[in-house]
Design a protein around this motif. Structure first.
Motif, PDB file in Angstrom:
ATOM      1  N   ASN A 168      -6.566   2.524   2.343  1.00  0.00           N
ATOM      2  CA  ASN A 168      -6.937   1.523   1.336  1.00  0.00           C
ATOM      3  C   ASN A 168      -8.309   0.924   1.638  1.00  0.00           C
ATOM      4  O   ASN A 168      -9.120   0.733   0.722  1.00  0.00           O
ATOM      5  CB  ASN A 168      -5.881   0.421   1.299  1.00  0.00           C
ATOM      6  CG  ASN A 168      -6.271  -0.725   0.385  1.00  0.00           C
ATOM      7  OD1 ASN A 168      -6.185  -0.643  -0.827  1.00  0.00           O
ATOM      8  ND2 ASN A 168      -6.728  -1.817   0.996  1.00  0.00           N
ATOM      9  N   SER A 170      -4.672   2.285  -4.516  1.00  0.00           N
ATOM     10  CA  SER A 170      -4.862   0.840  -4.395  1.00  0.00           C
ATOM     11  C   SER A 170      -6.304   0.518  -4.038  1.00  0.00           C
ATOM     12  O   SER A 170      -6.928   1.193  -3.217  1.00  0.00           O
ATOM     13  CB  SER A 170      -3.919   0.269  -3.326  1.00  0.00           C
ATOM     14  OG  SER A 170      -4.202   0.841  -2.059  1.00  0.00           O
ATOM     15  N   TYR A 172       0.832  -1.195   0.000  1.00  0.00           N
ATOM     16  CA  TYR A 172       0.000   0.000   0.000  1.00  0.00           C
ATOM     17  C   TYR A 172       0.875   1.256   0.000  1.00  0.00           C
ATOM     18  O   TYR A 172       0.601   2.210  -0.735  1.00  0.00           O
ATOM     19  CB  TYR A 172      -0.916   0.015   1.220  1.00  0.00           C
ATOM     20  CG  TYR A 172      -1.911  -1.117   1.273  1.00  0.00           C
ATOM     21  CD1 TYR A 172      -2.464  -1.655   0.117  1.00  0.00           C
ATOM     22  CD2 TYR A 172      -2.317  -1.660   2.488  1.00  0.00           C
ATOM     23  CE1 TYR A 172      -3.381  -2.697   0.165  1.00  0.00           C
ATOM     24  CE2 TYR A 172      -3.238  -2.694   2.552  1.00  0.00           C
ATOM     25  CZ  TYR A 172      -3.757  -3.214   1.387  1.00  0.00           C
ATOM     26  OH  TYR A 172      -4.660  -4.238   1.442  1.00  0.00           O
TER      27      TYR A 172
END
Length: 249
Positions: A149, A61, A51
């Protein structure tokens, strides 16, 4: 279309190969004049390091985290400004150190309270167990990257990306294994395996290319498109010294 394919040794995890894939694909797309913005993958590519790496490459992402991820122990709350946790009894668990876990070589942070904080806690036995004298736990170093994320994955765009991957990417794997000879690679060595995979990808792309037909409009949209391009060219000429506005179709 398949834009990249490569064979890796089976002793490594998927998330260990992501950096190599991203660097190679991003360089190839840049040479073709294409901009890559979103990286969508399955849980096998999930890790805090990945990430952080994708963010460093200006990529968003959309990778679901693995089931072992926990931002903190149950009942604890995190305070980002002071970088400490607060337990269910309101006691502060401060940050102590950063270290690498020997088994998986993952970067982690340790939080530990002093004995004085936990000695008279009413839930001491349930929280610490029989032998521990103070509360101590570790969390991933990339907690902030994980949370960003997860927020993207759970957003409307994330749900759209998941559906798009299931409808466009997953069928490619089935086609390659069922019809393009990748059910089993009967070669020796990583170089020969890469040849097999590249040939399968070429065959897949050629099949797509042969089916491609350019659609031509029969309405007046074509003339409008031409007018727009003339308008776009004039506007760009007028505004080009300022470099502030861009017009795209």
């Amino acid at each position: 279309m398949i834009s990249d394919i490569k064979a890796y040794h089976a002793d490594g995890k998927d998330n260990q190969q992501l950096e190599d894939i991203v660097v190679r694909v991003q360089r190839r797309l840049r040479r073709a004049g294409l901009i890559w913005e979103n990286c969508v993958a399955d849980t096998g590519y999930s890790s805090g390091g990945n990430y952080a790496f994708l963010e460093s490459r200006n990529l968003k992402s959309f990778i679901p985290p693995h089931g072992t991820y926990k931002g903190c122990p149950d009942g604890f709350s995190y305070h980002e400004t002071e970088d400490h946790y607060v337990c269910p009894q309101g006691r502060i668990i401060p940050f102590k150190k950063v270290f690498y876990e020997t088994k998986n070589q993952t970067k982690k942070k340790e939080y530990r309270a002093s004995k004085k904080v936990c000695i008279d806690c009413p839930i001491r036995s349930a929280c610490l167990g029989k032998s521990a004298q103070e509360k101590k736990f570790t969390v991933t170093y990339y907690r902030a990257e994980y949370e960003r994320n997860i927020a993207r994955v759970n957003s409307p765009q994330g749900r759209y990306m998941k559906a798009k991957r299931q409808s466009t990417v997953e069928p490619v794997f089935g086609t390659l294994t069922q019809f393009m000879g990748l059910r089993k690679v009967n070669t020796l060595g990583i170089k020969q395996a890469n040849k097999c995979m590249h040939l399968s990808a070429i065959a897949y792309n050629l099949k797509k290319y042969l089916k491609f037909t350019q659609k031509r409009t029969k309405s007046g949209a074509a003339s409008l498109r031409f007018v727009f391009y003339r308008f776009k060219a004039v506007i760009n000429v007028i505004l080009s010294p300022y470099h502030q506005l861009q017009f795209t179709l």
